[in-house]
Scaffold this motif. Structure first.
Motif, PDB file in Angstrom:
ATOM      1  N   ARG A  87       0.835  -1.215   0.000  1.00  0.00           N
ATOM      2  CA  ARG A  87       0.000   0.000   0.000  1.00  0.00           C
ATOM      3  C   ARG A  87       0.863   1.256   0.000  1.00  0.00           C
ATOM      4  NH1 ARG A  87      -3.327  -3.221   3.275  1.00  0.00           N
ATOM      5  NH2 ARG A  87      -2.319  -2.491   5.170  1.00  0.00           N
ATOM      6  N   HIS A  89       3.959   1.529  -1.152  1.00  0.00           N
ATOM      7  CA  HIS A  89       4.606   1.625  -2.450  1.00  0.00           C
ATOM      8  C   HIS A  89       3.617   2.135  -3.501  1.00  0.00           C
ATOM      9  CE1 HIS A  89       7.247   0.807  -5.793  1.00  0.00           C
ATOM     10  NE2 HIS A  89       6.296   0.099  -6.372  1.00  0.00           N
ATOM     11  N   GLN A  90       2.387   1.634  -3.482  1.00  0.00           N
ATOM     12  CA  GLN A  90       1.383   2.070  -4.457  1.00  0.00           C
ATOM     13  C   GLN A  90       1.054   3.538  -4.265  1.00  0.00           C
ATOM     14  OE1 GLN A  90      -1.737  -0.772  -3.735  1.00  0.00           O
ATOM     15  NE2 GLN A  90      -1.003  -2.173  -5.313  1.00  0.00           N
TER      16      GLN A  90
END
Length: 94
Positions: A87, A89-90
């Motif tokens: 999450r 990284h996104q």
């Protein structure tokens, strides 16, 4: 092997038939594979007992069932940490 008939909605039958076709198997084979992949409560309890016995005998960790029950959910914690990392990284990519 003896066979039997089960009743499902037409939508469920069609969905299962499509899954079976996509996997190159019969509808009966698909239902069998789905059923085998879902252990019963008794089978899960047997696996848990066997896993705990393995820890006790092979690894040499002598703890009670109560201590197992109170132990942290290490695998669950790893999944949660991995999900949080994904999450994060996104969020940085967006």
């Amino acid at each position: 092997m003896a066979s039997t008939t089960i009743q499902v909605t037409k939508e469920t039958r069609d969905h299962l038939a499509q899954l079976a076709q996509e996997r190159g198997m019969s509808l009966g084979q698909l239902v069998h594979d789905l059923a085998v992949a879902q252990p019963t409560a008794e089978q899960r309890a047997e696996r848990l007992a066997a896993d705990r016995e393995h820890v006790r005998t092979v690894i040499g960790l002598d703890i009670s069932n109560e201590e197992f029950d109170q132990a942290p959910d290490i695998l669950g914690n790893i999944y949660r940490m991995a999900a949080e990392k994904i999450r994060t990284h996104q969020g940085n990519v967006a």
